[in-house]
Design an enzyme around this catalytic site. Structure first.
Site, mmCIF file in Angstrom:
data_model
loop_
_atom_site.group_PDB
_atom_site.id
_atom_site.type_symbol
_atom_site.label_atom_id
_atom_site.label_comp_id
_atom_site.label_asym_id
_atom_site.label_seq_id
_atom_site.Cartn_x
_atom_site.Cartn_y
_atom_site.Cartn_z
ATOM 1 N N VAL A 68 1.616 4.094 -7.066
ATOM 2 C CA VAL A 68 1.444 4.445 -8.476
ATOM 3 C C VAL A 68 0.097 3.903 -8.940
ATOM 4 O O VAL A 68 -0.215 2.731 -8.745
ATOM 5 C CB VAL A 68 2.576 3.852 -9.351
ATOM 6 C CG1 VAL A 68 2.335 4.174 -10.819
ATOM 7 C CG2 VAL A 68 3.928 4.384 -8.913
ATOM 8 N N ALA A 113 -2.687 -0.682 -10.016
ATOM 9 C CA ALA A 113 -1.915 0.197 -9.136
ATOM 10 C C ALA A 113 -0.908 -0.655 -8.368
ATOM 11 O O ALA A 113 -0.991 -1.895 -8.401
ATOM 12 C CB ALA A 113 -2.847 0.927 -8.164
ATOM 13 N N LYS A 114 0.015 -0.054 -7.720
ATOM 14 C CA LYS A 114 0.977 -0.787 -6.884
ATOM 15 C C LYS A 114 1.627 0.209 -5.942
ATOM 16 O O LYS A 114 1.690 1.407 -6.252
ATOM 17 C CB LYS A 114 2.051 -1.448 -7.760
ATOM 18 C CG LYS A 114 2.725 -2.649 -7.114
ATOM 19 C CD LYS A 114 1.957 -3.930 -7.354
ATOM 20 C CE LYS A 114 2.638 -5.118 -6.707
ATOM 21 N NZ LYS A 114 1.980 -6.380 -7.092
ATOM 22 N N GLY A 115 2.123 -0.290 -4.808
ATOM 23 C CA GLY A 115 2.788 0.595 -3.864
ATOM 24 C C GLY A 115 3.997 -0.079 -3.272
ATOM 25 O O GLY A 115 4.182 -1.297 -3.403
ATOM 26 N N ASP A 154 1.709 -7.815 -0.844
ATOM 27 C CA ASP A 154 2.671 -8.264 -1.860
ATOM 28 C C ASP A 154 3.905 -8.731 -1.087
ATOM 29 O O ASP A 154 3.766 -9.113 0.084
ATOM 30 C CB ASP A 154 2.972 -7.114 -2.844
ATOM 31 C CG ASP A 154 3.786 -7.576 -4.050
ATOM 32 O OD1 ASP A 154 3.265 -8.375 -4.850
ATOM 33 O OD2 ASP A 154 4.945 -7.163 -4.199
#
Ligand code: NAD
Length: 424
Positions: A68, A113-115, A154
């Site tokens: 995202v 952003a992050k995934g 992460d």
């Protein structure tokens, strides 16, 4: 994933709902920029990918992955990749939005952003883990890149996984693109100081907050929940500054010593046996007693949602340093404010990690690497500038540091949005 999920309708008690309410709180401080606020309530782009791999036993498994990009008004997307069986698109949306706030709060030239992949990496062999990582990287490769969106580690991802991601992306573009991810091994363009950066940032912001409260760090009593990368490094730096670490909790239990725990012995033991392995150095107490151990500073550095309303009533701390992401529930936040306990919020307190990730990215582009002293001096300066600006904003509007951090960050993001204008 809920079938009803949309950008504007969070499911009940979800992190995305929490984020939306945090944004609502700052609207009164945004002035004319408030007309752009809807920008912050919708991710710019959300990609769902299928990650099929052949398992060691010959079967084909499919995993669901996400990336995202919440906001890129101020620069490329930036944010980690989480491997966890419970990760959802909605959770990744919230984490990406918090990255937008964090990078703007410390004034890094990034968006957020992050995934994530819905997978339990502990159930995969090393070969299967590598296949999942590479196929996921290839699938999200259409939207990531050194100038567009830069992933990082992460929960349950590490330097090896970043090395595979860098290699996969590089193979697909036909070159060596070290700047596509941060948190890489040192000899593949990683940065010195990255491993300790988040704990160091907690210390730097905590030292300044204590100074402003008139609290002497020498002899100050500190309780730390979570003794991993963030909690143990922060504890060591505070102990070096003369503080006493009087209570530590991890997943194995809680150890207390009102004279201060001997960290030189506790840290290595905790890595193999957890903190309860150091029975000789303190008393093992029930976990709930951690929250009423007499202390001056409380550092929640484990998981989200740990500082509940009940625990906020109990704590004797005058200062809370949020090492973890989202450790304080909203009701506890209100109770701490009423009780006069100062909270340095996660989006500034734990921003040391993304700041040194930024240094890594800059060093990769110039192919010129700095020594650790230079990194620590620059980290200190960026964190102090950010905190001072946020503090002035809190004083000016008589608001909490959390609301002030959101006000500063949202103003920067929406100003960039306004100056860029809408296309077409
Ligand atoms: P880590 O895995 O190194 O350490 C986590 C610690 O929490 C461990 O000591 C573990 O035993 C403890 N823990 C787990 N479950 C617990 C429980 N139920 N009760 C008490 N303790 C428990 O993780 P980390 O990298 O130190 O991250 C900790 C927090 O900081 C997370 O919220 C993470 O998102 C956040 N954070 C980390 C970074 C970073 O650079 N590592 C950056 C920003 C935010």
């Amino acid at each position: 994933m809920s079938e009803q999920l949309s950008f504007v309708s969070p499911t009940a008690n979800s992190p995305w709902g929490t984020y939306l309410s945090q944004v609502d709180r700052v609207v009164p401080y945004l002035g004319p920029l408030a007309r752009w606020v809807e920008t912050l309530k919708r991710p710019k782009r959300a990609l769902i990918v299928d990650v099929p791999i052949e398992m060691d036993d010959g079967t084909i498994a499919h995993f669901e992955g996400y990336r995202v990009q919440h906001n890129m008004s101020r620069g490329p997307g930036k944010g980690g990749i989480r491997f966890h069986p419970d990760v959802t698109l909605e959770e990744v949306m919230a984490l990406s939005a918090w990255m937008t706030i964090k990078t703007a709060a410390v004034n890094l030239p990034y968006g957020g952003a992050k995934g994530g992949i819905r997978v339990d990496p502990k159930k995969l062999s090393p070969q299967e883990l590598e296949k999942v990582t590479r196929r996921y990287t290839s699938e999200i490769g259409i939207i990531i890149g050194p100038h567009t969106d830069i992933p990082a580690p992460d929960v349950n991802t590490n330097a090896q996984i970043m090395a595979w991601m860098m290699d996969t992306y590089s193979m697909n573009v036909g070159g060596t693109a070290t700047g596509v991810v941060t948190g890489k091994p040192l000899h593949l363009g990683g940065s010195l100081g990255r491993v300790k950066a988040t704990g160091r940032g907690v210390f730097v912001t905590g030292r300044e907050a204590a100074r402003r409260l008139g609290m002497d760090l020498r002899g100050a009593r500190i309780a730390v929940q979570g003794f991993g990368n963030v909690g143990s490094v922060a504890a060591e730096l505070f102990a070096e500054a003369g503080a006493k670490i009087v209570a530590v909790q991890d997943h194995t239990g809680t150890i207390v010593n009102s004279n201060g725990l001997d960290l030189a012995k506790l840290v290595p033991i905790s890595r193999t046996d957890g903190v309860v392995g150091f029975k000789a150095g303190g008393d093992i107490v029930p976990n709930e007693d951690f929250w009423n151990t007499p202390c001056d500073i409380l550092i929640p550095a484990a998981l989200e949602g740990q500082l509940t309303a009940e625990r906020a009533q109990k704590t004797t701390a005058k200062l809370v340093l949020e090492g973890a992401n989202g450790p304080t529930v909203p009701q506890a936040d209100d109770i701490l404010a009423e009780r006069g306990v100062l909270v340095v919020p996660d989006v500034i307190c734990n921003a040391g990690g993304v700041t040194v990730s930024y240094f890594e990215w800059v060093q990769d582009f110039s192919s010129f690497f700095w020594d650790e002293d230079e990194i620590n001096v620059r980290l200190d300066r960026i964190m102090m500038n950010a905190l001072n600006h946020i503090w002035d904003t809190a004083d000016k509007h008589k608001i909490t540091l959390r609301t002030a951090t959101y006000a500063v960050a949202c103003e920067r993001i929406l100003m960039a949005r306004q100056e860029r204008g809408l296309y077409p």
